[in-house]
Design an enzyme around this catalytic site. Structure first.
Site, PDB file in Angstrom:
ATOM      1  CB  THR A 169     -30.509  26.277 -13.615  1.00 38.02           C
ATOM      2  OG1 THR A 169     -30.173  26.887 -12.370  1.00 38.02           O
ATOM      3  CG2 THR A 169     -29.444  26.629 -14.636  1.00 38.02           C
ATOM      4  NE  ARG A 213     -22.855  26.716 -22.810  1.00 41.21           N
ATOM      5  CZ  ARG A 213     -23.631  27.296 -21.903  1.00 41.21           C
ATOM      6  NH1 ARG A 213     -23.913  26.656 -20.772  1.00 41.21           N
ATOM      7  NH2 ARG A 213     -24.120  28.490 -22.110  1.00 41.21           N
ATOM      8  CG  ASP A 218     -27.674  34.004 -17.327  1.00 40.06           C
ATOM      9  OD1 ASP A 218     -28.595  33.184 -17.188  1.00 40.06           O
ATOM     10  OD2 ASP A 218     -26.619  33.761 -17.931  1.00 40.06           O
ATOM     11  CE  LYS A 269     -30.918  28.909 -18.498  1.00 43.01           C
ATOM     12  NZ  LYS A 269     -30.198  27.685 -18.978  1.00 43.01           N
ATOM     13  CB  THR A 270     -27.601  33.204 -23.090  1.00 41.58           C
ATOM     14  OG1 THR A 270     -27.398  32.961 -21.691  1.00 41.58           O
ATOM     15  CG2 THR A 270     -26.906  34.493 -23.478  1.00 41.58           C
TER      16      THR A 270
HETATM   17  N1  ADP Z   1     -32.069  25.755 -30.158  1.00 38.48           N
HETATM   18  C1  ADP Z   1     -30.792  25.918 -30.501  1.00 38.48           C
HETATM   19  N2  ADP Z   1     -30.412  25.836 -31.781  1.00 38.48           N
HETATM   20  C2  ADP Z   1     -29.125  25.969 -32.126  1.00 38.48           C
HETATM   21  N3  ADP Z   1     -28.126  26.216 -31.250  1.00 38.48           N
HETATM   22  C3  ADP Z   1     -28.444  26.325 -29.958  1.00 38.48           C
HETATM   23  C4  ADP Z   1     -29.782  26.188 -29.517  1.00 38.48           C
HETATM   24  N4  ADP Z   1     -29.809  26.340 -28.175  1.00 38.48           N
HETATM   25  C5  ADP Z   1     -28.550  26.568 -27.796  1.00 38.48           C
HETATM   26  N5  ADP Z   1     -27.717  26.565 -28.854  1.00 38.48           N
HETATM   27  C6  ADP Z   1     -26.265  26.745 -28.807  1.00 38.48           C
HETATM   28  O1  ADP Z   1     -25.796  26.274 -27.552  1.00 38.48           O
HETATM   29  C7  ADP Z   1     -24.926  27.206 -26.950  1.00 38.48           C
HETATM   30  C8  ADP Z   1     -25.397  27.483 -25.549  1.00 38.48           C
HETATM   31  O2  ADP Z   1     -26.616  28.184 -25.574  1.00 38.48           O
HETATM   32  P1  ADP Z   1     -26.968  29.272 -24.453  1.00 38.48           P
HETATM   33  O3  ADP Z   1     -28.070  30.109 -24.993  1.00 38.48           O
HETATM   34  O4  ADP Z   1     -25.735  29.992 -24.052  1.00 38.48           O
HETATM   35  O5  ADP Z   1     -27.497  28.341 -23.271  1.00 38.48           O
HETATM   36  P2  ADP Z   1     -27.945  28.747 -21.792  1.00 38.48           P
HETATM   37  O6  ADP Z   1     -27.978  30.240 -21.722  1.00 38.48           O
HETATM   38  O7  ADP Z   1     -29.288  28.122 -21.613  1.00 38.48           O
HETATM   39  O8  ADP Z   1     -26.942  28.145 -20.862  1.00 38.48           O
HETATM   40  C9  ADP Z   1     -24.900  28.439 -27.855  1.00 38.48           C
HETATM   41  O9  ADP Z   1     -23.658  28.510 -28.490  1.00 38.48           O
HETATM   42  C10 ADP Z   1     -25.942  28.211 -28.894  1.00 38.48           C
HETATM   43  O10 ADP Z   1     -25.386  28.446 -30.146  1.00 38.48           O
HETATM   44 MG    MG Z   2     -26.711  31.400 -20.498  1.00 39.18          MG
END
Ligand code: ADP
Ligand code: MG
Length: 355
Positions: free
Chosen positions: A169, A228, A120, A75-76
Site C-alpha cells: 500500500t 472493492r 502481499d 493488486k491481488t
Molecule cells: N480493474 C478492475 N476491474 C474490475 N474489477 C476489479 C479491478 N480491480 C479490482 N477489482 C475488483 O475489486 C476487488 C478487490 O481487488 P483486489 O485485487 O483484491 O485489490 P487489492 O489486492 O489491491 O486490495 C476484486 O474482487 C476485484 O474483482
Molecule cells: Mg490484495
C-alpha cells in the site's frame, strides 16, 4: 462509537480495507481473469502488457513486478492476471506470514520454474527475510543457514527462475535496495467514476443482478474510487432491491439502500462522519491530536489513521498538520455546519448548507 452496535444484519466492514469470509468468495468470483477484462489503470496495463509480451516472446520468466496502491484497487487481481498471462502457476503469501527467513527459504526452494510468487504486504516482511529475498531476486539463490552460533554454516541453494510480484500500500515504506530489485513498478491509481461504473456493470452481470445506468452511477459516486468498495456496495444494494423492490437497481433504489447502510453521497460512512463530527463539534475544527480524536470516537488510533483519514484527506475534508488534525471549510459544509469564520464559532446550525 462502536461498530458492534450496528446490528448483526449489516455488513460492518462496508468500506474497510480487506476482504474476509463471504467477501473473499465473492471477490474471487468477480476477479477479472486477464488484462483485457481488467478495467481502467490504462498506464499500468499498457506497461505490464509490454513486460509480459516481451518475456513471452523471449520464452523467459517475467521480470519481478512491484504493485503499489491503496487497498482494493486490484493488486491481488493483477498478480493473478500476471500468472495467467504467463501461463504460470502462482503461489500466494504475505509479508506478515513470513516471520523468519526460514519461512521464506521453504517457499522459495519449493518454487517451480517460471512460477509467480505473490508477496502481499511486502513492506511488512521481517528484516532477515527481506535480506534473503534480495539475493533470491537477483541471483536466484538463497543461503540456508544450518546450525547456530559460531558453528553455523551457510549452504547455498540454487533456485529456478521465478517472478516475484510484490504488493504494497506504500511503496515509500520499502527499503530502496528492495525497491530497486524490481524490474517494473506499477502505481495503481484510484478509479474514475466512469471506470467504476464499468466495474459495476460487469459485476452485476456476473452476479445476475439487473442495474441501470443511473443506478450504477449512483453507486460509483459513493465508492471512493475503489473497485472493492463498489462491488461491496453493489451487493448491499442488491439485497435492498430484492427485499424492498423488484430486484432491479435504479438510482432511487441505490440511493435509498445506501442511506440505510449509512454511506452518504460522497461515500463517507459512519466512522468517517463520526471522526469529522468529533473534530468539528468537540474540537472546533482542530487542530487536535490523533489520539484525542480516536478516544473521542471510541476507536483505536490505527483505525482512525488508516481506515478513515486517508479518504478524508483525499476528499479535502481533513488535513494532517504538525499541530494535529484540522478540518477544512469543506468539512463544515459537508456536515451541514457553519465554519467558525462565518458563524463566529457557533455550531449546530443544521441544514444551512445541506449535505
Ligand atoms: N480493474 C478492475 N476491474 C474490475 N474489477 C476489479 C479491478 N480491480 C479490482 N477489482 C475488483 O475489486 C476487488 C478487490 O481487488 P483486489 O485485487 O483484491 O485489490 P487489492 O489486492 O489491491 O486490495 C476484486 O474482487 C476485484 O474483482
Ligand atoms: Mg490484495
Amino acid at each position: 462509537m462502536n461498530w458492534d452496535d450496528n446490528g448483526p444484519d449489516i455488513d460492518q466492514r462496508l468500506v474497510d480495507s480487506g476482504p474476509d469470509g463471504e467477501d473473499q468468495a465473492v471477490e474471487a468470483a468477480l476477479r477479472p481473469k486477464d488484462l483485457d477484462e481488467f478495467v481502467g489503470q490504462e498506464k499500468v496495463r499498457e506497461q505490464l502488457d509490454l513486460v509480459l509480451r516481451a518475456a513471452r516472446a523471449r520464452g523467459a520468466t517475467a521480470d519481478h513486478v512491484l504493485l503499489s496502491g491503496a487497498p482494493g484497487l486490484g493488486k491481488t487481481t493483477l498478480s493473478m492476471i500476471i500468472a495467467a498471462e504467463m501461463n504460470a502457476p502462482i503461489r500466494i503469501t504475505s509479508g506478515p506470514a513470513i516471520q523468519h527467513a526460514g519461512d521464506l527459504a521453504a517457499i522459495l526452494s519449493s518454487l517451480q520454474e517460471g512460477e509467480v510468487l505473490f508477496l502481499d504486504e511486502i513492506h511488512r516482511m521481517s528484516r532477515p527475510a527481506e535480506e534473503m529475498l534480495y539475493m533470491a531476486m537477483e541471483d536466484f539463490r538463497v543461503d540456508v543457514i544450518v546450525g547456530k552460533g559460531p558453528g553455523a554454516t551457510a549452504i547455498p541453494l540454487e533456485l529456478p527462475p521465478f517472478t516475484l510480484v510484490g504488493a504494497t500500500t506504500r511503496a515509500g515504506l520499502l527499503p530502496p535496495p528492495l525497491r530497486d530489485r524490481f524490474g517494473f513498478t506499477g502505481h495503481m491509481e484510484f478509479y474514475e467514476p466512469a471506470e467504476l461504473e464499468r466495474v459495476l456493470h460487469r459485476s452485476a452481470r456476473l452476479l445476475d443482478v439487473e442495474i441501470d445506468t443511473d443506478g450504477a452511477a449512483e453507486i460509483a459516486g459513493r465508492s471512493r474510487g475503489t473497485p472493492r468498495i463498489a462491488n461491496r456496495l453493489l451487493r448491499r444494494v442488491r439485497d435492498y432491491a430484492q427485499v424492498k423492490a423488484d430486484g432491479i437497481i435504479d438510482r432511487d433504489i441505490a440511493a435509498a439502500a445506501l442511506k440505510v447502510y449509512e454511506v452518504d453521497a460522497r461515500g463517507l460512512d459512519r466512522l468517517d462522519r463520526a471522526v469529522l463530527g468529533a473534530l468539528l463539534k468537540l474540537f472546533g475544527g482542530g487542530p487536535v491530536g490523533l489520539s484525542t480524536l480516536a478516544v473521542a470516537v471510541g476507536e483505536e488510533r490505527e483505525t482512525v489513521e488508516e481506515v478513515a483519514e486517508p479518504f478524508l484527506v483525499r476528499e479535502g475534508l481533513l488535513a494532517r498538520t504538525p499541530r494535529g488534525r484540522v478540518a477544512t471549510p469543506a468539512a463544515w459544509t459537508h456536515l451541514g455546519l457553519v465554519p467558525p469564520q462565518q458563524g463566529n464559532g457557533k455550531i449546530g446550525q443544521q441544514g444551512l448548507f445541506g449535505t
